[in-house]
Scaffold this active site. Structure first.
Site, mmCIF file in Angstrom:
data_model
loop_
_atom_site.group_PDB
_atom_site.id
_atom_site.type_symbol
_atom_site.label_atom_id
_atom_site.label_comp_id
_atom_site.label_asym_id
_atom_site.label_seq_id
_atom_site.Cartn_x
_atom_site.Cartn_y
_atom_site.Cartn_z
ATOM 1 N N ASN A 1 -37.178 12.865 -3.504
ATOM 2 C CA ASN A 1 -37.722 11.756 -2.704
ATOM 3 C C ASN A 1 -38.563 12.229 -1.521
ATOM 4 O O ASN A 1 -39.521 11.554 -1.152
ATOM 5 C CB ASN A 1 -36.559 10.887 -2.192
ATOM 6 C CG ASN A 1 -37.009 9.966 -1.074
ATOM 7 O OD1 ASN A 1 -37.651 8.947 -1.320
ATOM 8 N ND2 ASN A 1 -36.747 10.346 0.177
ATOM 9 N N TYR B 1 -52.870 12.776 -0.890
ATOM 10 C CA TYR B 1 -51.641 12.043 -1.207
ATOM 11 C C TYR B 1 -51.713 11.503 -2.643
ATOM 12 O O TYR B 1 -50.770 11.652 -3.417
ATOM 13 C CB TYR B 1 -51.444 10.898 -0.203
ATOM 14 C CG TYR B 1 -50.144 10.148 -0.381
ATOM 15 C CD1 TYR B 1 -48.944 10.665 0.107
ATOM 16 C CD2 TYR B 1 -50.098 8.917 -1.046
ATOM 17 C CE1 TYR B 1 -47.743 9.979 -0.060
ATOM 18 C CE2 TYR B 1 -48.904 8.227 -1.215
ATOM 19 C CZ TYR B 1 -47.735 8.769 -0.724
ATOM 20 O OH TYR B 1 -46.536 8.086 -0.893
#
Ligand code: NAP
Length: 257
Positions: free
Chosen positions: A88, A161
């Protein structure tokens, strides 16, 4: 069945915290990883213990090879097994720059944390999981990657990203294909717009997009939404699926005419 253990990277705050608490709710012991905010991680561990399972905190920058290795060793020393790995931990760019201005240092930092770190942590944990299923035939290990709608939605002011999350998509399929023969299932949970510290900086922009129907389910997502999804996967609710993407995005991915 032996007590199962989950390692959730970046679970001191936000989505990781929601996942850690949801896994505790369904009976997992949880290793809580953080980068720098130990106090926040301790708070999460306390909340997990209050649910009747064990928890401990483990510092370590997932993007740093030595710290990542030590994180793995420390979790193994404490719990002796990892049944569920949730990749995560992730970061947004420190500076949002148009892709014509993207800088190599920022690009490398983000890729190290969002893609390279999870890849090599998964490699290490996967070998442990192969050994685990051999010694405990009841083990049902799972790897769950937290991707993003940015895997396919192009944001030209944070290309690194988007690239990292597109990479996480392929990483999910690669490990799924490689590990299925051992009964190790691999999934990607793909959040949309979720209310956390990461999105706090762009809250006004996303408030407006949601008000203007960017998502069929017209609200912000929450860490609890993602946590419940991960808990469902971790408890074997998708037993004949692997390499699968589960969108947790209020329907953002649906193209409409
Ligand atoms: P967040 O609120 O900023 O929390 C980030 C968490 O990751 C914190 O626990 C932080 O630890 C940890 N972390 C950061 N860098 C780390 C590193 N190098 N090594 C280990 N841990 C690290 O972020 P979030 O919104 O919950 O995002 C979690 C994941 O969901 C990320 O992969 C993100 O890309 C993805 N995602 C988020 C959204 C969204 O809308 N929020 C949407 C799609 C996908 P400290 O507390 O110690 O700093």
């Amino acid at each position: 069945m032996t007590q199962q253990v989950a390692l959730v990277t970046g679970s001191s705050r936000g989505i990781g915290r929601g996942i850690a608490l949801a896994l505790a709710e369904v009976g997992f012991h949880v290793a809580v990883n953080y980068a720098s905010r130990r106090e926040a991680a301790e708070e999460v561990a306390d909340a997990i213990r209050a649910r009747g399972v064990e928890a401990d905190v483990f510092g370590g920058d997932i993007g740093d090879d030595a710290q990542r290795d030590e994180l793995y060793e420390a979790v193994m020393r404490r719990f002796g097994r990892i049944d569920v790995l949730v990749n995560n931990a992730g970061v947004a760019p420190q500076k949002r720059l148009d892709l014509l201005e993207t800088e190599p240092a920022g690009f490398d930092r983000l890729m190290r944390i969002n893609l390279r770190g999870p890849f090599f942590l998964t490699q290490k944990v996967a070998k442990q999981m192969i050994a685990l299923v051999r010694r405990d035939p009841q083990a049902r290990p799972k790897i769950i990657n937290v991707g993003s709608v940015s895997a396919y939605a192009a944001s030209v002011n944070r290309p690194e990203y988007c690239l990292s999350k597109a990479g996480v998509g392929m990483m999910t399929r690669l490990f799924a294909a490689r590990l299925a023969e051992y009964g190790i299932l691999v999934y990607e949970v793909r959040p949309g717009i979720i209310a956390t510290d990461m999105t706090a900086a762009v809250k006004a922009k996303y408030d407006e997009l949601i008000a203007n129907n960017i998502t069929p389910i017209k609200r912000w997502g929450t860490p609890e939404d993602v946590g419940r999804t991960v808990a469902g996967i971790a408890t074997d609710m998708l037993p004949f699926s692997t390499g699968e993407v589960i969108n947790v995005d209020g329907g953002f991915h649906i193209r409409q005419l």
